[in-house]
Design an enzyme around this catalytic site. Structure first.
Site, PDB file in Angstrom:
ATOM      1  N   GLU A 252       0.752  -1.140  -0.220  1.00  0.00           N
ATOM      2  CA  GLU A 252       0.211  -0.091   0.096  1.00  0.00           C
ATOM      3  C   GLU A 252       0.551   0.936  -0.063  1.00  0.00           C
ATOM      4  O   GLU A 252       2.299   1.246   1.021  1.00  0.00           O
ATOM      5  CB  GLU A 252      -0.885   0.170   1.195  1.00  0.00           C
ATOM      6  CG  GLU A 252      -2.265   1.424   1.284  1.00  0.00           C
ATOM      7  CD  GLU A 252      -2.855   1.029   2.477  1.00  0.00           C
ATOM      8  OE1 GLU A 252      -3.195  -0.049   3.365  1.00  0.00           O
ATOM      9  OE2 GLU A 252      -3.059   1.919   2.806  1.00  0.00           O
TER      10      GLU A 252
ATOM     11  N   LYS B 253      -7.090  -1.289  12.094  1.00  0.00           N
ATOM     12  CA  LYS B 253      -6.249  -1.502  10.537  1.00  0.00           C
ATOM     13  C   LYS B 253      -5.195  -0.552   9.700  1.00  0.00           C
ATOM     14  O   LYS B 253      -4.077  -1.167   9.514  1.00  0.00           O
ATOM     15  CB  LYS B 253      -7.054  -1.437   9.685  1.00  0.00           C
ATOM     16  CG  LYS B 253      -7.004  -2.332   8.169  1.00  0.00           C
ATOM     17  CD  LYS B 253      -5.814  -1.350   7.325  1.00  0.00           C
ATOM     18  CE  LYS B 253      -6.200  -1.711   5.617  1.00  0.00           C
ATOM     19  NZ  LYS B 253      -5.042  -0.568   4.529  1.00  0.00           N
TER      20      LYS B 253
ATOM     21  N   ASP C  96       4.751 -14.359  11.421  1.00  0.00           N
ATOM     22  CA  ASP C  96       3.916 -14.798  11.123  1.00  0.00           C
ATOM     23  C   ASP C  96       2.230 -13.984  11.243  1.00  0.00           C
ATOM     24  O   ASP C  96       2.585 -12.972  12.954  1.00  0.00           O
ATOM     25  CB  ASP C  96       4.025 -16.438  12.331  1.00  0.00           C
ATOM     26  CG  ASP C  96       2.463 -16.771  12.264  1.00  0.00           C
ATOM     27  OD1 ASP C  96       1.846 -15.742  11.320  1.00  0.00           O
ATOM     28  OD2 ASP C  96       1.784 -17.814  12.727  1.00  0.00           O
TER      29      ASP C  96
ATOM     30  N   HIS D 197     -11.780  25.183   5.595  1.00  0.00           N
ATOM     31  CA  HIS D 197     -10.765  26.555   5.142  1.00  0.00           C
ATOM     32  C   HIS D 197     -10.991  26.142   3.772  1.00  0.00           C
ATOM     33  O   HIS D 197     -10.350  27.155   3.061  1.00  0.00           O
ATOM     34  CB  HIS D 197      -9.082  25.568   5.420  1.00  0.00           C
ATOM     35  CG  HIS D 197      -8.236  25.231   6.337  1.00  0.00           C
ATOM     36  ND1 HIS D 197      -7.267  25.072   6.852  1.00  0.00           N
ATOM     37  CD2 HIS D 197      -9.091  25.867   7.327  1.00  0.00           C
ATOM     38  CE1 HIS D 197      -7.235  25.566   7.914  1.00  0.00           C
ATOM     39  NE2 HIS D 197      -8.232  25.919   8.242  1.00  0.00           N
TER      40      HIS D 197
HETATM   41  C1  MEV Z   1      -5.855   2.754   4.984  1.00  0.00           C
HETATM   42  O1  MEV Z   1      -5.030   1.770   5.189  1.00  0.00           O
HETATM   43  C2  MEV Z   1      -5.861   2.823   6.642  1.00  0.00           C
HETATM   44  C3  MEV Z   1      -7.087   4.079   7.147  1.00  0.00           C
HETATM   45  O2  MEV Z   1      -7.991   3.326   7.088  1.00  0.00           O
HETATM   46  C4  MEV Z   1      -6.800   4.193   8.572  1.00  0.00           C
HETATM   47  C5  MEV Z   1      -7.895   4.866   9.725  1.00  0.00           C
HETATM   48  O3  MEV Z   1      -8.808   4.620   8.611  1.00  0.00           O
HETATM   49  O4  MEV Z   1      -7.118   5.100  11.025  1.00  0.00           O
HETATM   50  C6  MEV Z   1      -6.209   5.215   6.772  1.00  0.00           C
END
Ligand code: MEV
Length: 426
Positions: free
Chosen positions: A84, A262, A278, A376
């Site tokens: 990513e 995540k 792992d 903004h």
């Molecule tokens: C993307 O890989 C991770 C995010 O979605 C985490 C979050 O929303 O805190 C940006």
């Protein structure tokens, strides 16, 4: 007629080259694709063929280095393996912000793993518990006889906990054998120990031992890390407020907490993979820990100090090793451990916790700041409309159109105004 089918017996008996040939014929690979399959990267053909079953090739991902990390007063370069974009840059950015106030501070991590032993068919659970406790020394000795080197180095099985659980098949007694696995991830060693004590336990309790397996909910191997993120470097008071509100959202809502966590795992999993550990064990342990109190919750928490800086903290079970498994077999994992310069599994867990915290702050900051940025822009568009000479009663209408079309410019504001006037004159 298509030659394709999946009913292949003895695929594992073929040589790697034969497997590749069979596969290319089955799915009709062209010359370029066959060439790709034959590229094992830095693996030797003989080596990759022994790592898992039915090997047909090697799969590569980029390694990026997250910079600026200072953890417990030591600088680190963090190798991250991830597909990513933005994750590595985000981690580096948050680490730079934390650095202003000394970086990350991680507590000592004990490498304690749990091996579960499930005892069924007991007639008297309390009696079984009593006998097990009376014979604790013998049980631990049998377990430790499996790994004299670990014991010599100061590790080994040192205690157990007893838990009775109530299932649809009746009450079961669960032993949690507690093992200090030192620098290993530890699954193999604790599984072997649990298996070794089974006959003795069955004899003592007159029950039937069923499962004997590590628990990936490594709650005795918790990594805790804290850092102060500078208010100004984060983008100001409004951004800090935005991060805290994002955290409150995650606290109150499992849908958001899942994505929050995540983001944390973006960093931790990338480091776990980079060091040959792992990833599934780490992920399952993290998410189970996040729901241990009943609600699925964020793995981090945040507060604001008297100066308005953001104080972040993470608590997460991290069963990471620097010996055993792929950590030494995988050439790139070895190299990444060298880049990291960690001297123990505990130190690796301390680093991983810091990476998780940094990743989380970076994500929340980007999300909160972007929201603020939109705010903004709404303000900015009104100013632009004014500068373009738009009369007061039309400012709202013109400003909205500027934002909608993402063209917050004086000339465009004039263009919109002209169109409104032309329409009115029709
Ligand atoms: C993307 O890989 C991770 C995010 O979605 C985490 C979050 O929303 O805190 C940006």
């Amino acid at each position: 007629m298509s030659k394709f089918h999946s009913d292949i017996s003895g695929f594992y008996k073929l040589s790697l080259r034969e497997r590749q040939k069979t596969l290319s014929e089955l799915v009709n690979l062209d010359d370029e694709e066959v060439k790709l399959l034959k590229n094992f990267g830095y693996f030797k053909e003989t080596q990759i063929d022994t790592l898992i079953e039915n090997v047909v090739g090697s799969y590569q991902l980029p390694i990026g280095i997250a910079c600026n990390f200072r953890i417990n007063n030591k600088d680190y370069l963090i190798p991250m393996v991830i597909e990513e974009p933005s994750v590595v840059a985000a981690a580096s950015n948050a680490a730079r912000i934390a650095r202003k106030h000394g970086g990350f501070f991680s507590e000592k991590v004990d490498s304690i793993m749990i091996s579960q032993i499930q005892i069924t068919n007991l007639t008297d659970v309390e009696q079984a518990k009593k006998i097990l406790l009376e014979n604790k020394k013998n049980i631990l000795k049998i377990a430790n006889d499996q790994d004299p080197i670990l014991v010599k180095l100061g590790g080994g099985a040192y205690d157990f906990e007893l838990r009775d659980i109530y299932t649809r098949k009746g009450v079961m007694l669960i032993i949690h054998l507690l093992v200090n696995v030192l620098d290993a991830m530890g699954a193999n060693v604790v599984n072997t120990m649990a298996e070794s004590v089974t006959p003795y336990i069955e004899e003592l309790c007159e029950g039937k031992v069923n499962l004997r397996i590590v628990s990936n909910l490594a709650i005795h191997r918790l990594a805790k890390c804290k850092a102060k993120f500078d208010k100004v470097l984060l983008g100001g008071e409004e951004v800090v407020k935005g991060i805290v509100n994002a955290y409150e959202f995650a606290l109150a809502d499992p849908y958001r907490a899942t994505t929050h966590n995540k983001g944390i795992m973006n960093g931790i999993t990338a480091l776990t993979l980079a060091t040959g550990n792992d990833t599934r064990a780490i992920e399952s342990g993290a998410h189970a820990y996040a729901s241990l109190k009943g609600n699925y919750s964020p793995l981090t928490n945040f507060e604001v100090d008297a100066e308005g800086n953001l104080i972040g903290e993470i608590k997460i079970p991290l069963a990471l090793g620097i010996i055993g498994g792929m950590t030494k077999l995988h050439p790139m994992a070895r190299l990444n451990l060298k880049i990291l310069g960690v001297k123990s599994a505990a130190e690796l867990s301390q680093v991983a916790a810091a990476v998780g915290l940094a990743q989380n702050v970076a994500a929340l900051r980007a999300l909160a700041a972007e929201g603020i940025q939109r705010g903004h822009m709404a303000l900015h568009s009104r100013n632009i409309a004014k500068l373009a000479g738009v009369p007061e009663n039309l400012i709202d209408q013109v400003a909205k159109k500027l934002v909608k079309d993402n063209k917050i410019r004086i000339d465009y504001a004039k263009e919109i105004l002209q169109k409104i006037i032309d329409k009115k004159n029709l």
